[in-house]
Design an enzyme around this catalytic site. Structure first.
Site, short mmCIF file in Angstrom:
data_model
loop_
_atom_site.label_atom_id
_atom_site.label_comp_id
_atom_site.label_asym_id
_atom_site.label_seq_id
_atom_site.Cartn_x
_atom_site.Cartn_y
_atom_site.Cartn_z
N VAL A 110 1.07 -0.89 0.36
CA VAL A 110 -0.19 0.03 0.23
C VAL A 110 0.81 1.24 0.17
O VAL A 110 0.39 2.24 -1.13
CB VAL A 110 -1.32 0.03 1.35
CG1 VAL A 110 0.00 -0.28 2.90
CG2 VAL A 110 -2.03 0.95 0.93
N LYS B 162 10.33 -7.78 -5.02
CA LYS B 162 10.90 -9.69 -4.72
C LYS B 162 10.14 -10.59 -5.65
O LYS B 162 10.61 -11.48 -5.79
CB LYS B 162 12.05 -9.74 -3.91
CG LYS B 162 10.74 -9.65 -2.28
CD LYS B 162 11.69 -9.45 -1.58
CE LYS B 162 10.85 -10.29 0.08
NZ LYS B 162 11.56 -10.65 1.21
N ARG C 116 -1.91 -7.40 0.64
CA ARG C 116 -2.82 -8.48 0.43
C ARG C 116 -3.47 -9.40 1.65
O ARG C 116 -4.78 -10.19 1.55
CB ARG C 116 -2.95 -9.01 -0.66
CG ARG C 116 -1.94 -10.40 -0.71
CD ARG C 116 -1.48 -10.68 -1.83
NE ARG C 116 -0.20 -11.61 -1.51
CZ ARG C 116 -0.20 -12.56 -1.42
NH1 ARG C 116 -1.54 -13.21 -1.76
NH2 ARG C 116 0.46 -13.49 -1.15
N GLU D 185 -13.30 -2.29 16.00
CA GLU D 185 -11.28 -3.13 16.88
C GLU D 185 -11.47 -2.52 17.87
O GLU D 185 -11.56 -1.87 18.37
CB GLU D 185 -10.51 -2.84 15.62
CG GLU D 185 -10.81 -3.37 14.56
CD GLU D 185 -10.39 -4.15 13.31
OE1 GLU D 185 -9.43 -3.12 13.41
OE2 GLU D 185 -10.66 -4.00 12.07
N HIS E 291 -0.48 -9.99 17.31
CA HIS E 291 -1.51 -9.98 16.99
C HIS E 291 -2.26 -11.22 18.32
O HIS E 291 -1.71 -12.29 18.41
CB HIS E 291 -2.22 -10.56 15.97
CG HIS E 291 -4.09 -9.67 15.24
ND1 HIS E 291 -4.54 -10.63 15.69
CD2 HIS E 291 -4.20 -8.94 14.87
CE1 HIS E 291 -5.88 -10.43 15.98
NE2 HIS E 291 -5.20 -9.43 14.52
N ARG F 38 -4.06 -4.46 21.21
CA ARG F 38 -3.71 -5.38 21.03
C ARG F 38 -2.50 -6.12 22.02
O ARG F 38 -2.60 -7.42 22.56
CB ARG F 38 -3.68 -5.15 19.83
CG ARG F 38 -3.16 -6.41 18.92
CD ARG F 38 -3.13 -6.13 17.62
NE ARG F 38 -4.96 -6.29 17.13
CZ ARG F 38 -4.16 -5.44 15.04
NH1 ARG F 38 -3.14 -5.31 15.01
NH2 ARG F 38 -5.11 -5.73 15.16
N HIS G 206 3.00 -9.40 14.53
CA HIS G 206 1.50 -9.48 13.19
C HIS G 206 2.26 -7.55 13.04
O HIS G 206 2.29 -7.72 11.41
CB HIS G 206 0.90 -9.06 13.75
CG HIS G 206 -0.22 -8.76 12.87
ND1 HIS G 206 -0.36 -9.67 12.21
CD2 HIS G 206 -0.89 -7.67 13.70
CE1 HIS G 206 -1.42 -8.82 11.76
NE2 HIS G 206 -1.98 -7.87 12.18
N ARG H 89 0.95 -0.18 18.05
CA ARG H 89 0.14 0.15 16.42
C ARG H 89 -1.38 -0.07 16.83
O ARG H 89 -2.09 -1.19 17.85
CB ARG H 89 0.54 -0.72 15.51
CG ARG H 89 -0.29 -0.42 14.19
CD ARG H 89 0.12 -0.56 13.32
NE ARG H 89 -0.01 -2.34 13.34
CZ ARG H 89 -1.47 -2.79 12.74
NH1 ARG H 89 -2.31 -1.96 12.00
NH2 ARG H 89 -0.81 -3.48 13.20
#
Ligand code: SIN
Length: 580
Positions: free
Chosen positions: A33, A63, A72, A143, A258, A298, A357, A392
Site C-alpha cells: 500500500v 522481489k 493483501r 476493533e 496479534h 492489542r 504481526h 499500533r
C-alpha cells in the site's frame, strides 16, 4: 539454496536492466500500500489529475510479483473518520495516542487522522470497493482500542486484497517500470546521498539501479519469528538495508503480537480478525472463562493471553464466535479458511495464540517521509513516522501507508530534499545520548551488537558467492525459533541474552559476503534486523506497549524516549517524546 521461489525467469514484457534509463527519477522498493500509493502519484496516473507528460521516470522494484505484498493479507480494514456524528478526528487521535503508550509523535498522528479520510476517498475514486450498508453508506466496524466503529473494510475481512487490487490496477495504468522478481541487496550511497540500490535482477545478475530518489516501502519483519501472521516476504529487507547504510532506525523493540492468530501448524498463521471481537467474539481460557476485555488495545490482550498460557500450562486459548449470527455473511473469507481445516465457527470454539504481526518502529522519517539520508524516503511498515509509538492501533497501518506514501510523493514532486525536524525525526535531529556511554543512565547490561553498518549482507565490498556453507532454510528456522522464544510477547534479560547468543552464532555462520540469491539476502537481512531488535529490547528496561519485560513489569517515565540505531551505534533520544 533450499528456499523455494528464489529465482524465476522474468516475463519478456518486463523491463530488463539493459532497458532501464541510466538514472530513474524515483525508485520505489516494494509494492504494498505505501509503495504503490507513492508510485501512482509520482508516475502520473490520470486519477491524480495530471497528464502523462508530468510523469517522472519511476521504477517499482519488488522481489515477487507486483501484487504479492503483505498488504493483501490485511484483514480488518482501514481506520478513518468517515462515518457518524459520534466520531471525530480528535477521538481517533486520542485512541491512537492511548494505544501507543506514550511514544507516539502527536503531530504525526494528527497528520494521519486528518488526512486519512481524504486518502480513503481518493482510493475509492481509484476503484477500491469497500463494504457498504444497504442504504449505500460505508459499513464501519469496531476493533480493539477504538472507542467507536470507524474501520472501513472490503470483502468482509479481505480489505488488504481489495486495497492492493485497486493500487496494482492503478499502477499498471501508469508508465512506471515494474521490476518483478528483483531483489535489492543494499543502498548505494555516494557523497552522503542515496543514489539507488545494488540489486539482483530477475536472472540473478548483480545490477546497480540508479535513482535521484529511492523510496523504502519494503514492509515488515514478521519472519523474524517462528510464529507470525506475516507472509514469507516479510523479511525486514528495507530495515536491514537502512541499518547497514547507517541510516537511523528507531522503536524496533516494539514488535506487535496479534492476539487471535489461529493456533494451527500453517505458517503464516491464519488470522482471526480483530473485527470478530468488534462483533462480539469472546476470548476464553482453558477452563472456558473470560479473563480480558476483548476490545482493549492489542498489547494488553496479548500480554494477558501470554500470562494465561503460562499459568494454565497450555499451548492455546479459545476464541468463541459461536454467538455471531452473521459470521458467514460478514466474514466469508475467514469462514472459508476455517471450513478448509474442519472448523465451524458457529459451533466450534477456535484455538488461538498470539503471533508476531506488525513492527511499530522502523526507518526514522519526518512528516514527509524523508529519512536522515538525503535521497532516501520511507513509508509503510518499514518506516518509523512516529504514528504507532509503542503499539499500533488496529487498522492504522493500511492508513499509514496511504497517507505517508502520498505525502512523500508530494514532497518529491515539490522538490523537497533531506529531512526536517518533524515527527519521529525529532529524535534524530535533536541529537541522542550514546547508550554505550558507561556513565550514562541508559547503558547498563547491553552486550549485543547494534545490527548496524557493515554487518552481514553488505553489498558493497563483499566477495561474491553468498552463504554457501550453511543450509539457509534450517538457519532461518533456528533464528526464528530463538527470536520467538527469547523476544516474544514477554521477554526478560535472560531470554533476550539466550536469543542473542543464537543470533550471534548465526551471524558468524552467515558472514559478510554478498548474497548470491534472494534466500541468502533474506537471511542476512533477518540477522541484521534481529540484532537491532534484541539490542533495543535488552536496553529498554521497562514494560511499554508491545515491549513487555517480565523483569521490569512497569513503564518508566525516563524511557519516554526512542532508542535509535545509527551508524552501528545505539543512542537514546535526548528529548522525551511529545505524547500525552
Ligand atoms: C485484524 O484484522 O485483526 C488485523 C488488522 C490490523 O492488523 O490492523
Amino acid at each position: 539454496m533450499t528456499r523455494p521461489g528464489a529465482r524465476r525467469p522474468a516475463s519478456p514484457a518486463l523491463p530488463t536492466s539493459q532497458s532501464l534509463p541510466d538514472e530513474l527519477d524515483v525508485l520505489v522498493l516494494g509494492s504494498g500500500v505505501a509503495g504503490l500509493s507513492a508510485t501512482v502519484r509520482l508516475a502520473s496516473p490520470p486519477e491524480m489529475g495530471t497528464s502523462p507528460s508530468d510523469g517522472l521516470r519511476v521504477g517499482v522494484l519488488t522481489k515477487a510479483e507486483l501484487w504479492r505484498s503483505a498488504t493483501r493479507w490485511a484483514q480488518g480494514g482501514v481506520a478513518a473518520v468517515l462515518g457518524g456524528d459520534e466520531d471525530s478526528t480528535d477521538l481517533h487521535l486520542a485512541d491512537t495516542l492511548a494505544a501507543g503508550a506514550g511514544l507516539c509523535d502527536t503531530d504525526a498522528v494528527r497528520v494521519l487522522v486528518d488526512e486519512g479520510p481524504f486518502r480513503v476517498h481518493e482510493l475509492i475514486a481509484m476503484g477500491a470497493e469497500f463494504d457498504r450498508q444497504p442504504g449505500g453508506a460505508l459499513d464501519l466496524a469496531r476493533e480493539g482500542g477504538h472507542s467507536t466503529a470507524r474501520v472501513v473494510h472490503a470483502g468482509g475481512a479481505a480489505t488488504g486484497a481489495e486495497v492492493e487490487r485497486a493500487l496494482v490496477d492503478a499502477t499498471r495504468r501508469t508508465a512506471a517500470a515494474i521490476l518483478e522478481e528483483w531483489f535489492a541487496l543494499d543502498l548505494l550511497v555516494e557523497g552522503g546521498r542515496c543514489c539507488g540500490v545494488r540489486a539482483l535482477d530477475a536472472e540473478g545478475r548483480v545490477v546497480d539501479v540508479r535513482a535521484r530518489h529511492t523510496v523504502l516501502a519494503t514492509g515488515g519483519a514478521g519472519q523474524l519469528f517462528a510464529v507470525t501472521t506475516n507472509p514469507a516476504e516479510a523479511t525486514a529487507d528495507g530495515l536491514a538495508m537502512a541499518l547497514r547504510a547507517g541510516v537511523p532506525v528507531a522503536d524496533v523493540e516494539f514488535m506487535q503480537f496479534h492476539p487471535t492468530a489461529l493456533h494451527h501448524p500453517a505458517m503464516p498463521r491464519p488470522l482471526l480478525s480483530e473485527a470478530l471481537r468488534g462483533h462480539g467474539a469472546l476470548i476464553r481460557d482453558a477452563n472456558g472463562e473470560r479473563f480480558v476485555d476483548e476490545l482493549a488495545p492489542r498489547d494488553v490482550v496479548s500480554r494477558a493471553m501470554a500470562a494465561k498460557l503460562s499459568s494454565q500450562g497450555v499451548e492455546h486459548l479459545w476464541l468463541d464466535a459461536t454467538g455471531l449470527d452473521s459470521f458467514s455473511s460478514r466474514f466469508p473469507t475467514i469462514k472459508a479458511s476455517l471450513e478448509a481445516i474442519g472448523l465451524d465457527p458457529h459451533v466450534d470454539w477456535l484455538p488461538i495464540a498470539p503471533a508476531a504481526h506488525h513492527l511499530s518502529g522502523g526507518v526514522v522519517t519526518d512528516l514527509s517521509g524523508a529519512t536522515a539520508l538525503p535521497g532516501l524516503w520511507a513509508a509503510g511498515e518499514v518506516a518509523c513516522t512516529g504514528v504507532h509509538g509503542a503499539n499500533r492501533l488496529a487498522s492504522n497501518s493500511l492508513l499509514e501507508g496511504m497517507v505517508f506514501g502520498a505525502r512523500l510523493a508530494e514532497a518529491i514532486r515539490g522538490g523537497d530534499d533531506g529531512p526536517s525536524p518533524t515527527g519521529a525525526m525529532r529524535a534524530v535531529l535533536h541529537g541522542g545520548h550514546d547508550a554505550r556511554d558507561p556513565d550514562g543512565d541508559f547503558g547498563a547490561g547491553v552486550s549485543v551488537r547494534s545490527g548496524g553498518a557493515g554487518q552481514a549482507g553488505g553489498a558493497a565490498g563483499g566477495a561474491a558467492g553468498g552463504v554457501t556453507a550453511i543450509d539457509v532454510e534450517k538457519t532461518v528456522g533456528r533464528l526464528q525459533r530463538a527470536m520467538f522464544e527469547g523476544a516474544g510477547v514477554v521477554r526478560d534479560a535472560g531470554s533476550l541474552q539466550a536469543a542473542t547468543t543464537v543470533i550471534e552464532s548465526v551471524a558468524t555462520a552467515v558472514g559478510t559476503a554478498t548474497p548470491s540469491d534472494r534466500a541468502d539476502g533474506e537471511l542476512a537481512n533477518l540477522v541484521t534486523a534481529a540484532e537491532a531488535l534484541l539490542t533495543s529490547a535488552t536496553l529498554r528496561t521497562e514494560t511499554r506497549g508491545a515491549h513487555a519485560r517480565a523483569d521490569f513489569p512497569e513503564a518508566a517515565h525516563r524511557w519516554r524516549r526512542r532508542i535509535v540505531h545509527v551508524d552501528g551505534r545505539v543512542t537514546v533520544s535526548s528529548e522525551a517524546v511529545d505524547s500525552p
